[in-house]
Scaffold this motif. Sequence first.
Motif, PDB file in Angstrom:
ATOM      1  N   ARG A  16       0.839  -1.200   0.000  1.00 41.75           N
ATOM      2  CA  ARG A  16       0.000   0.000   0.000  1.00 41.75           C
ATOM      3  C   ARG A  16       0.874   1.250   0.000  1.00 41.75           C
ATOM      4  O   ARG A  16       0.615   2.208  -0.736  1.00 41.75           O
ATOM      5  N   GLY A  17       1.930   1.237   0.815  1.00 36.61           N
ATOM      6  CA  GLY A  17       2.834   2.384   0.860  1.00 36.61           C
ATOM      7  C   GLY A  17       3.514   2.618  -0.475  1.00 36.61           C
ATOM      8  O   GLY A  17       3.642   3.767  -0.922  1.00 36.61           O
ATOM      9  N   ARG A  18       3.934   1.527  -1.130  1.00 36.62           N
ATOM     10  CA  ARG A  18       4.569   1.653  -2.441  1.00 36.62           C
ATOM     11  C   ARG A  18       3.600   2.212  -3.473  1.00 36.62           C
ATOM     12  O   ARG A  18       3.962   3.053  -4.294  1.00 36.62           O
ATOM     13  N   ALA A  19       2.341   1.723  -3.431  1.00 31.08           N
ATOM     14  CA  ALA A  19       1.339   2.215  -4.377  1.00 31.08           C
ATOM     15  C   ALA A  19       1.068   3.698  -4.151  1.00 31.08           C
ATOM     16  O   ALA A  19       0.934   4.476  -5.110  1.00 31.08           O
ATOM     17  N   ILE A  20       1.013   4.118  -2.889  1.00 34.89           N
ATOM     18  CA  ILE A  20       0.782   5.535  -2.582  1.00 34.89           C
ATOM     19  C   ILE A  20       1.931   6.391  -3.089  1.00 34.89           C
ATOM     20  O   ILE A  20       1.719   7.453  -3.695  1.00 34.89           O
ATOM     21  N   LEU A  21       3.163   5.927  -2.875  1.00 33.88           N
ATOM     22  CA  LEU A  21       4.323   6.705  -3.323  1.00 33.88           C
ATOM     23  C   LEU A  21       4.401   6.757  -4.846  1.00 33.88           C
ATOM     24  O   LEU A  21       4.844   7.760  -5.414  1.00 33.88           O
ATOM     25  N   LEU A  22       3.981   5.678  -5.504  1.00 37.67           N
ATOM     26  CA  LEU A  22       3.940   5.707  -6.964  1.00 37.67           C
ATOM     27  C   LEU A  22       2.914   6.726  -7.447  1.00 37.67           C
ATOM     28  O   LEU A  22       3.142   7.446  -8.430  1.00 37.67           O
ATOM     29  N   LEU A  23       1.792   6.831  -6.736  1.00 40.16           N
ATOM     30  CA  LEU A  23       0.796   7.849  -7.062  1.00 40.16           C
ATOM     31  C   LEU A  23       1.363   9.248  -6.827  1.00 40.16           C
ATOM     32  O   LEU A  23       1.114  10.166  -7.618  1.00 40.16           O
ATOM     33  N   VAL A  24       2.139   9.391  -5.766  1.00 36.95           N
ATOM     34  CA  VAL A  24       2.778  10.687  -5.494  1.00 36.95           C
ATOM     35  C   VAL A  24       3.733  11.051  -6.625  1.00 36.95           C
ATOM     36  O   VAL A  24       3.776  12.199  -7.078  1.00 36.95           O
ATOM     37  N   ALA A  25       4.507  10.070  -7.094  1.00 36.58           N
ATOM     38  CA  ALA A  25       5.422  10.330  -8.209  1.00 36.58           C
ATOM     39  C   ALA A  25       4.653  10.766  -9.448  1.00 36.58           C
ATOM     40  O   ALA A  25       5.083  11.665 -10.182  1.00 36.58           O
ATOM     41  N   PHE A  26       3.505  10.144  -9.682  1.00 33.75           N
ATOM     42  CA  PHE A  26       2.671  10.549 -10.810  1.00 33.75           C
ATOM     43  C   PHE A  26       2.182  11.984 -10.631  1.00 33.75           C
ATOM     44  O   PHE A  26       2.220  12.795 -11.576  1.00 33.75           O
ATOM     45  N   LEU A  27       1.722  12.319  -9.429  1.00 33.84           N
ATOM     46  CA  LEU A  27       1.232  13.678  -9.165  1.00 33.84           C
ATOM     47  C   LEU A  27       2.340  14.701  -9.361  1.00 33.84           C
ATOM     48  O   LEU A  27       2.133  15.759  -9.971  1.00 33.84           O
ATOM     49  N   TYR A  28       3.536  14.408  -8.844  1.00 33.37           N
ATOM     50  CA  TYR A  28       4.668  15.311  -9.044  1.00 33.37           C
ATOM     51  C   TYR A  28       5.030  15.413 -10.521  1.00 33.37           C
ATOM     52  O   TYR A  28       5.432  16.472 -11.007  1.00 33.37           O
ATOM     53  N   GLY A  29       4.904  14.304 -11.229  1.00 29.78           N
ATOM     54  CA  GLY A  29       5.211  14.315 -12.656  1.00 29.78           C
ATOM     55  C   GLY A  29       4.267  15.187 -13.457  1.00 29.78           C
ATOM     56  O   GLY A  29       4.637  15.727 -14.503  1.00 29.78           O
ATOM     57  N   THR A  30       3.027  15.329 -12.973  1.00 25.30           N
ATOM     58  CA  THR A  30       2.065  16.174 -13.690  1.00 25.30           C
ATOM     59  C   THR A  30       2.321  17.667 -13.476  1.00 25.30           C
ATOM     60  O   THR A  30       1.835  18.488 -14.265  1.00 25.30           O
ATOM     61  N   LEU A  31       3.061  18.029 -12.436  1.00 23.46           N
ATOM     62  CA  LEU A  31       3.201  19.449 -12.090  1.00 23.46           C
ATOM     63  C   LEU A  31       3.883  20.247 -13.192  1.00 23.46           C
ATOM     64  O   LEU A  31       3.385  21.295 -13.613  1.00 23.46           O
ATOM     65  N   ASN A  32       5.037  19.761 -13.656  1.00 22.81           N
ATOM     66  CA  ASN A  32       5.754  20.492 -14.698  1.00 22.81           C
ATOM     67  C   ASN A  32       4.916  20.647 -15.959  1.00 22.81           C
ATOM     68  O   ASN A  32       4.919  21.701 -16.607  1.00 22.81           O
ATOM     69  N   VAL A  33       4.180  19.587 -16.318  1.00 19.05           N
ATOM     70  CA  VAL A  33       3.345  19.645 -17.516  1.00 19.05           C
ATOM     71  C   VAL A  33       2.223  20.657 -17.336  1.00 19.05           C
ATOM     72  O   VAL A  33       1.930  21.462 -18.234  1.00 19.05           O
ATOM     73  N   VAL A  34       1.587  20.640 -16.182  1.00 22.41           N
ATOM     74  CA  VAL A  34       0.473  21.559 -15.913  1.00 22.41           C
ATOM     75  C   VAL A  34       0.964  23.009 -15.913  1.00 22.41           C
ATOM     76  O   VAL A  34       0.312  23.896 -16.491  1.00 22.41           O
ATOM     77  N   LEU A  35       2.107  23.259 -15.289  1.00 22.27           N
ATOM     78  CA  LEU A  35       2.627  24.628 -15.265  1.00 22.27           C
ATOM     79  C   LEU A  35       3.014  25.091 -16.663  1.00 22.27           C
ATOM     80  O   LEU A  35       2.823  26.260 -17.018  1.00 22.27           O
ATOM     81  N   ARG A  36       3.542  24.163 -17.438  1.00 23.50           N
ATOM     82  CA  ARG A  36       3.894  24.496 -18.823  1.00 23.50           C
ATOM     83  C   ARG A  36       2.628  24.873 -19.603  1.00 23.50           C
ATOM     84  O   ARG A  36       2.628  25.833 -20.382  1.00 23.50           O
ATOM     85  N   GLN A  37       1.558  24.136 -19.383  1.00 25.99           N
ATOM     86  CA  GLN A  37       0.290  24.442 -20.034  1.00 25.99           C
ATOM     87  C   GLN A  37      -0.267  25.777 -19.548  1.00 25.99           C
ATOM     88  O   GLN A  37      -0.841  26.549 -20.326  1.00 25.99           O
ATOM     89  N   LEU A  38      -0.090  26.054 -18.283  1.00 24.92           N
ATOM     90  CA  LEU A  38      -0.557  27.323 -17.730  1.00 24.92           C
ATOM     91  C   LEU A  38       0.182  28.498 -18.353  1.00 24.92           C
ATOM     92  O   LEU A  38      -0.416  29.527 -18.694  1.00 24.92           O
ATOM     93  N   TYR A  39       1.488  28.343 -18.530  1.00 24.04           N
ATOM     94  CA  TYR A  39       2.277  29.397 -19.169  1.00 24.04           C
ATOM     95  C   TYR A  39       1.878  29.585 -20.633  1.00 24.04           C
ATOM     96  O   TYR A  39       2.125  30.651 -21.212  1.00 24.04           O
ATOM     97  N   ALA A  40       1.265  28.561 -21.237  1.00 22.37           N
ATOM     98  CA  ALA A  40       0.879  28.646 -22.644  1.00 22.37           C
ATOM     99  C   ALA A  40      -0.494  29.285 -22.846  1.00 22.37           C
ATOM    100  O   ALA A  40      -0.884  29.548 -23.981  1.00 22.37           O
TER     101      ALA A  40
END
Length: 352
Positions: A16-40
């Motif tokens: 469960r802890g590993r699955a949660i951390l993998l979800l966290v990695a996914f959420l962090y991975g979306t940040l740069n993309v979302v900010l890039r879209q916001l700047y666009a």
Amino acid sequence: EAQVDRSEDGDRNKMRGRAILLLVAFLYGTLNVVLRQLYATPGPPSASMLSSSRGWLAALCFLPAMSQIRQEVGKSASGGREISPDGDKQASLVRVAIELAFWNAATQGLVNVGLLFTESARASFLTQTSVVITPLISSLQGNRVGRNVWMGCAAALAGLALLSTEGGDSVAASADGIAAGFSGLSFSGGDLLVLGGAVCWSIYIVRTAAIGDRYPEVSLQAVKTVALAMMYTSWLIFSAISCFNSGGWDAVAGLWLGWQNLTAWALLLYSAVGPGALADVLQQNGQKQVSASEANVILCSEPIFTAILAFLIAGETTSATENAGGGLVVLAAVIASTSPLTNSDDGDDVEV
């Protein structure tokens, strides 16, 4: 049977802890993309406006916890009453949160500005260097750093040299890029800003490891988030004053010309809730069941998610050289986070 049940429960909790951390990695991975879209978006916010707005939106997520903290601090500091140990702990919690907020603000501010000049997947790869910068800082503080960590540093240096290659997918171009990287490290201004953010993030991690376990996790994150929002607001005020002095109210309005754009607000809200408040809470929860070293390795999958999302959403592609460099940086993170003898965080041979 009871021992078997406890073992099975422990295994389930770890998964469960590993699955949660993998979800966290996914959420962090979306940040740069979302900010890039916001700047666009049309009339995007400036870095100071983005950081301040995102900070306060994230702070709102902790509003229930903030109410509880204010009550505890108020009781401990009420006139004529002896300050209890818990009250003193809460008071020092505020000071610690402000320190962590400073390093976090420097991290996010530098990365946010750097994203104006470098692609999101590349920025995400560069931020991963914090996993090898962290043991360097620890060694400067007198902590013992093992050979695996230094091997990770070497792999990261090679990866950074590949990432600094200016175009070209051929072997010759890559070799020339590596030579240029070691001689002058030809990073762009955006790359250097992102790397500066990685250094600040490493300091944040070192300080959190030293003091974070002594305080309630949600409360510490809540106070830190509010302190972050205040720091970002100070940056925004300074930017507004500078704009006013140079161009009047029109220049101030330029800090976010497209503030009425609902899409921009939706992207901003997601960045505050998903990779912001939610990811912070989930990461703390996941690390209760998984060792710090293993958690670090899992979170290093962030650039993989970023690259995939950047391609699917923004159509951004990375060159073969950049892919190789990013792979080396991720490999460095794995090497540096693995003990020579064990994968746990206990024992004499386990390093930073």
